[in-house]
Scaffold this motif. Structure first.
Motif, PDB file in Angstrom:
ATOM      1  N   GLY A 247       0.785  -1.232   0.000  1.00  0.00           N
ATOM      2  CA  GLY A 247       0.000   0.000   0.000  1.00  0.00           C
ATOM      3  C   GLY A 247       0.817   1.281   0.000  1.00  0.00           C
ATOM      4  O   GLY A 247       0.278   2.351   0.286  1.00  0.00           O
ATOM      5  N   HIS A 269      -4.884   0.786  -6.171  1.00  0.00           N
ATOM      6  CA  HIS A 269      -4.945   0.308  -4.795  1.00  0.00           C
ATOM      7  C   HIS A 269      -4.557   1.430  -3.852  1.00  0.00           C
ATOM      8  O   HIS A 269      -4.112   2.493  -4.266  1.00  0.00           O
ATOM      9  CB  HIS A 269      -4.065  -0.933  -4.576  1.00  0.00           C
ATOM     10  CG  HIS A 269      -2.635  -0.774  -5.006  1.00  0.00           C
ATOM     11  ND1 HIS A 269      -1.677  -0.204  -4.213  1.00  0.00           N
ATOM     12  CD2 HIS A 269      -2.009  -1.124  -6.159  1.00  0.00           C
ATOM     13  CE1 HIS A 269      -0.514  -0.225  -4.831  1.00  0.00           C
ATOM     14  NE2 HIS A 269      -0.687  -0.768  -6.010  1.00  0.00           N
ATOM     15  N   LYS A 270      -4.745   1.194  -2.559  1.00  0.00           N
ATOM     16  CA  LYS A 270      -4.603   2.249  -1.558  1.00  0.00           C
ATOM     17  C   LYS A 270      -3.185   2.802  -1.515  1.00  0.00           C
ATOM     18  O   LYS A 270      -2.229   2.136  -1.893  1.00  0.00           O
ATOM     19  CB  LYS A 270      -4.988   1.701  -0.182  1.00  0.00           C
ATOM     20  CG  LYS A 270      -4.084   0.572   0.289  1.00  0.00           C
ATOM     21  CD  LYS A 270      -4.583  -0.019   1.586  1.00  0.00           C
ATOM     22  CE  LYS A 270      -3.697  -1.196   2.028  1.00  0.00           C
ATOM     23  NZ  LYS A 270      -4.159  -1.817   3.265  1.00  0.00           N
ATOM     24  N   SER A 271      -3.091   4.037  -1.036  1.00  0.00           N
ATOM     25  CA  SER A 271      -1.787   4.656  -0.829  1.00  0.00           C
ATOM     26  C   SER A 271      -1.723   5.135   0.613  1.00  0.00           C
ATOM     27  O   SER A 271      -2.419   6.070   0.994  1.00  0.00           O
ATOM     28  CB  SER A 271      -1.604   5.839  -1.791  1.00  0.00           C
ATOM     29  OG  SER A 271      -0.444   6.564  -1.443  1.00  0.00           O
ATOM     30  N   PRO A 296      -4.010   9.192   5.956  1.00  0.00           N
ATOM     31  CA  PRO A 296      -3.924   7.868   6.595  1.00  0.00           C
ATOM     32  C   PRO A 296      -3.192   7.916   7.938  1.00  0.00           C
ATOM     33  O   PRO A 296      -3.386   7.042   8.772  1.00  0.00           O
ATOM     34  CB  PRO A 296      -3.144   7.023   5.571  1.00  0.00           C
ATOM     35  CG  PRO A 296      -3.389   7.708   4.260  1.00  0.00           C
ATOM     36  CD  PRO A 296      -3.451   9.171   4.586  1.00  0.00           C
TER      37      PRO A 296
END
Length: 370
Positions: A247, A269-271, A296
């Motif tokens: 990620g 996809h997520k970062s 995040p």
């Protein structure tokens, strides 16, 4: 009279000594023919000293075939052209140095599978070999496969690169305890390097949810499904590419094509480590708070105003350089003019420069609590 007596005694002594030597040689030959390894070795030494190379070779080989290491050492030293044969004999005799050399040679063989190679060396005494076998066992024997990875290779000669990948996984900062990894051959695998940064672009028939492709040329790369590794991919490079699966986005400048996809929000996809905003914009307090809430890593900050500074015409994004965690410019989107990438730390991490090998504690914490 005395002189004659001395001569007679001398002749008798020489005769007796000669007879004794003859008997010893006869005994040595008899033992050698009976299969005594030490006698075979000693008989070979005797012939070697007499320059009887062919006979010496014969008896050293007879002794070596019974795994007598001194005989094997002499064959390796005096008949190097057949070293592969002698090394195999030494390996069978339990010599750890020979075991390692033979095993390394077999890693490059197209005729020996990774499973067969593992079985051959299960009982090896060499520490390096024991480590390699343990590495294979570790990723075959996961109780529950949290991630299943197929490593795609063109042939069995890629076993050493497969082990190199396993070693990079094992030494990575990621929790790979329950990863299941296996080698998959695909004889249709072929790669070219026509992309903007000489990245390897590979064609192969098999497709899996997570796959690692062992390319023969180009530069390593990754997407959410496939890692492409090249012969010069170091452990740090492999761990950087694995970081994408975990990620983390690149913190160095992406190519324009990739930057357009990523910085416009089309990342697949997520970062965990990068967010993107408009470039050089003044923000209201409410807008800064919105950005703060999508970080995040916001739980590591005590207040939204830690990521911006107040100016006369609004708020400017960015934390003080000496702050451990905050909001810092990243080079990710530099190839395009209208976007700015931000990251949580102001140090050169493994996602910015792979050879630093630096994975901040915050990054690993984000893996556990994204």
């Amino acid at each position: 009279m005395k002189a004659r007596l001395l001569i007679l005694l001398l002749l008798l002594g020489v005769s007796g000594w000669s007879h004794q030597v003859y008997n010893q040689q006869q005994q040595l030959r008899w033992l050698a023919h009976q299969g005594n390894v030490k006698a075979q070795y000693q008989l070979a030494n005797s012939h070697w000293q007499q320059d009887n190379r062919t006979v010496a070779h014969y008896w050293w080989q007879r002794s070596a075939e019974q795994q007598y290491l001194p005989a094997i050492d002499n064959l390796i030293s005096e008949f190097p052209k057949a070293n592969d044969e002698w090394l195999r004999l030494a390996a069978s005799a339990g010599d750890s140095t020979a075991q390692r050399q033979v095993a390394k040679n077999e890693l490059a063989s197209r005729d020996i599978s990774v499973d067969e190679w593992q079985r051959r060396w299960e009982e090896a005494t060499d520490p390096w070999l024991q480590q390699q076998v343990a590495l294979l066992r570790r990723y075959q024997a996961a109780r529950q496969c949290e991630m299943t990875i197929k490593v795609i290779a063109a042939n069995q000669a890629e076993k050493e690169r497969y082990l190199h990948f396993l070693s990079a996984v094992e030494s990575s900062p990621f929790d790979s305890e329950n990863w299941c990894i296996s080698l998959k051959l695909d004889d249709s695998l072929s790669c070219v390097t026509r992309t903007e940064r000489n990245r390897a672009n590979c064609h192969f028939d098999t497709q899996f949810d997570k796959q690692v492709v062992l390319a023969d040329k180009g530069i390593a790369s990754a997407n959410n499904r496939t890692l492409i590794l090249t012969p010069d991919s170091s452990k740090d490079v492999i761990q950087h590419e694995l970081g994408h699966w975990m990620g983390f986005a690149d913190e160095y400048e992406m190519s324009e094509l990739l930057a357009r996809e990523f910085c416009d929000g089309h990342y697949k996809h997520k970062s965990l480590n990068i967010i993107v905003t408009e470039q050089d914009q003044r923000y209201t307090a409410a807008q800064v708070q919105d950005i703060y809430h999508r970080l995040p890593w916001r739980s590591e900050l005590s207040s939204w105003d830690e990521i911006a500074s107040r100016e006369s015409d609004g708020w400017r994004l960015g934390s003080p350089e000496n702050k451990a965690i905050g909001l810092f410019k990243a080079d990710t989107c530099n190839a395009i003019n209208d976007k700015q990438a931000w990251r949580p730390v102001n140090v050169s991490t493994a996602m910015k420069q792979h050879d630093t090998g630096l994975w901040p504690a915050l990054y690993l914490k984000l893996l556990i609590n994204p």
